[in-house]
Design a protein around this motif. Structure first.
Motif, short mmCIF file in Angstrom:
data_model
loop_
_atom_site.label_atom_id
_atom_site.label_comp_id
_atom_site.label_asym_id
_atom_site.label_seq_id
_atom_site.Cartn_x
_atom_site.Cartn_y
_atom_site.Cartn_z
N LEU A 227 20.00 33.09 -18.70
CA LEU A 227 20.83 32.46 -19.73
C LEU A 227 20.79 30.95 -19.57
O LEU A 227 20.53 30.43 -18.47
CB LEU A 227 22.29 32.93 -19.62
CG LEU A 227 22.58 34.41 -19.87
CD1 LEU A 227 24.01 34.73 -19.48
CD2 LEU A 227 22.32 34.77 -21.33
N SER A 228 21.07 30.22 -20.65
CA SER A 228 21.21 28.78 -20.55
C SER A 228 22.49 28.46 -19.79
O SER A 228 23.39 29.33 -19.66
CB SER A 228 21.28 28.15 -21.94
OG SER A 228 22.52 28.50 -22.56
N PRO A 229 22.65 27.25 -19.26
CA PRO A 229 23.89 26.90 -18.56
C PRO A 229 25.14 27.12 -19.40
O PRO A 229 26.15 27.64 -18.90
CB PRO A 229 23.70 25.42 -18.22
CG PRO A 229 22.21 25.27 -18.06
CD PRO A 229 21.63 26.18 -19.10
N VAL A 230 25.09 26.76 -20.66
CA VAL A 230 26.26 26.95 -21.53
C VAL A 230 26.55 28.43 -21.75
O VAL A 230 27.69 28.89 -21.63
CB VAL A 230 26.04 26.24 -22.89
CG1 VAL A 230 27.18 26.58 -23.86
CG2 VAL A 230 25.96 24.73 -22.69
N ALA A 231 25.49 29.20 -22.03
CA ALA A 231 25.67 30.63 -22.24
C ALA A 231 26.12 31.33 -20.95
O ALA A 231 26.88 32.30 -21.00
CB ALA A 231 24.37 31.24 -22.75
N ALA A 232 25.66 30.82 -19.80
CA ALA A 232 26.06 31.42 -18.53
C ALA A 232 27.56 31.23 -18.29
O ALA A 232 28.25 32.16 -17.83
CB ALA A 232 25.26 30.80 -17.38
N ASN A 233 28.08 30.06 -18.59
CA ASN A 233 29.52 29.83 -18.46
C ASN A 233 30.30 30.78 -19.36
O ASN A 233 31.33 31.35 -18.96
CB ASN A 233 29.87 28.38 -18.82
CG ASN A 233 29.78 27.45 -17.62
OD1 ASN A 233 29.68 27.89 -16.47
ND2 ASN A 233 29.82 26.16 -17.88
N LYS A 234 29.82 30.95 -20.58
CA LYS A 234 30.51 31.83 -21.53
C LYS A 234 30.45 33.29 -21.04
O LYS A 234 31.46 34.01 -21.09
CB LYS A 234 29.87 31.71 -22.91
CG LYS A 234 30.62 32.44 -24.03
CD LYS A 234 30.00 32.11 -25.39
CE LYS A 234 30.84 32.67 -26.53
NZ LYS A 234 30.89 34.14 -26.53
#
Length: 257
Positions: A227-234
Motif C-alpha cells: 500500500l502507499s503510505p497514505v493508504a497504509a495509515n488508513k
C-alpha cells in the motif's frame, strides 16, 4: 541570493541531537523512523545519553543502532530481553531498553520477553507491531490479523491453520512484574505526542525500579502491505487499531516481596 540567518530563538524544530547523520534505510511511510525520533528526543531530554544501553535483535529494528547515538548491543533473534536483563543487572543505574518488531518479539522471542516481564526486570521494551515480517518478504507474523493476506497466507490468515493473533500487550498485562503496559501509534501528530509521553513514562518507571515496561506501537509496513503510505495509515486505522486498541492497559506498582 542573500543567505538567511536562522536564529536559535526562532527555530521551532530541528533534528534530534541523538539521531545520527546516517541516511535511514526504512521504506517511505514506515513507522520506525518516527519512533526512533521519539526515543532519541526522550533520552536527550532526560539527560540519559551517557547512561543508556539499548538492545536490538534481528529484523527491521536491528538497524536502530545506526540511527540513535547511544550504546547498543545486538542480540540474537528474539533474545533481546535476555540480553537486556544481563545488561541491567550489571548496570542497575542505567536505562536499559530493547527495540523489537512483532516477528522477533512475538515469535521466537516470546519466552524471553514473558519471563523478563514475569521477573519484573527493570527494562523497557519498545515493540513495533505492524502485523507482518517486513524485512524478509512479508510473511505472516504472530500478530497478523485473521483474513490478512501475506506472502505465506496468500488467501488470508486462517485460524484453523495458522491460529489466532497474539495480543502481546494484553497478555503481558496479566504478569505481576509488568507494571506499565501501553499501546500507542504514531500515524497522526496527536498520536505522536501520546507515544512520546508513553516512552518517557516507561523510562521513568524503569529508572524508579518499578519493574518491566512495554510500549507496543501499532505501526505501518506499507511495502509489506503493498500500500502507499497514505493508504497504509488508513488501512491501519480501519483494521489494525480495532484489533489492537490504543491506550494505557496497565499502570501499577511492583508487588511487594
Amino acid at each position: 541570493m542573500a543567505e538567511i540567518e536562522i536564529k536559535a530563538e526562532n527555530m521551532v524544530y530541528s533534528k534530534p541531537r541523538l539521531i545520527t547523520d546516517e541516511v535511514m534505510h526504512y521504506c517511505p511511510g514506515c513507522s520506525h523512523g518516527t519512533v526512533h525520533k521519539l526515543v532519541a528526543e526522550v533520552i536527550d531530554e532526560m539527560g540519559l545519553e551517557g547512561s543508556t544501553i539499548a538492545v536490538s535483535p534481528v529484523g527491521c529494528s536491528v538497524f536502530a543502532y545506526r540511527y540513535i547515538d547511544v550504546d547498543w548491543i545486538e542480540a540474537a533473534h528474539g533474545r533481546a530481553c535476555a540480553v537486556a536483563t544481563a545488561a541491567k543487572r550489571l548496570n542497575p543505574k542505567n536505562l536499559v531498553l530493547t527495540y523489537q518488531g512483532d516477528g522477533d518479539l512475538s515469535a521466537i522471542g516470546t519466552a524471553e520477553t514473558i519471563h523478563a516481564a514475569a521477573r519484573g526486570e527493570n527494562i523497557v521494551t519498545i515493540f513495533i507491531n505492524n502485523a507482518i515480517y517486513g524485512m524478509t518478504g512479508g510473511q505472516m507474523s504472530p500478530t497478523t490479523l485473521l483474513g490478512m493476506k501475506t506472502a505465506t497466507t496468500p488467501c488470508g490468515r486462517d485460524a484453523r491453520l495458522n491460529g489466532f493473533p497474539y495480543k502481546i500487550a494484553d497478555m503481558m498485562a496479566h504478569l505481576d512484574g509488568a507494571t506499565y503496559v501501553t499501546r500507542q501509534s504514531v500515524h497522526t501528530p496527536a498520536n505522536v505526542r501520546k507515544c512520546k509521553k508513553a516512552i518517557r513514562k516507561a523510562f521513568e518507571n524503569s529508572l524508579a525500579g518499578n519493574g518491566y515496561s512495554l510500549i507496543e506501537v501499532v505501526a505501518t509496513c506499507n511495502s509489506g502491505w503493498k500500500l502507499s503510505p497514505v493508504a497504509a495509515n488508513k488501512w491501519m486505522e480501519e483494521n489494525l487499531i480495532p484489533e489492537y486498541p490504543l491506550g494505557d492497559i496497565k499502570c501499577a506498582e511492583l508487588p511487594k516481596q
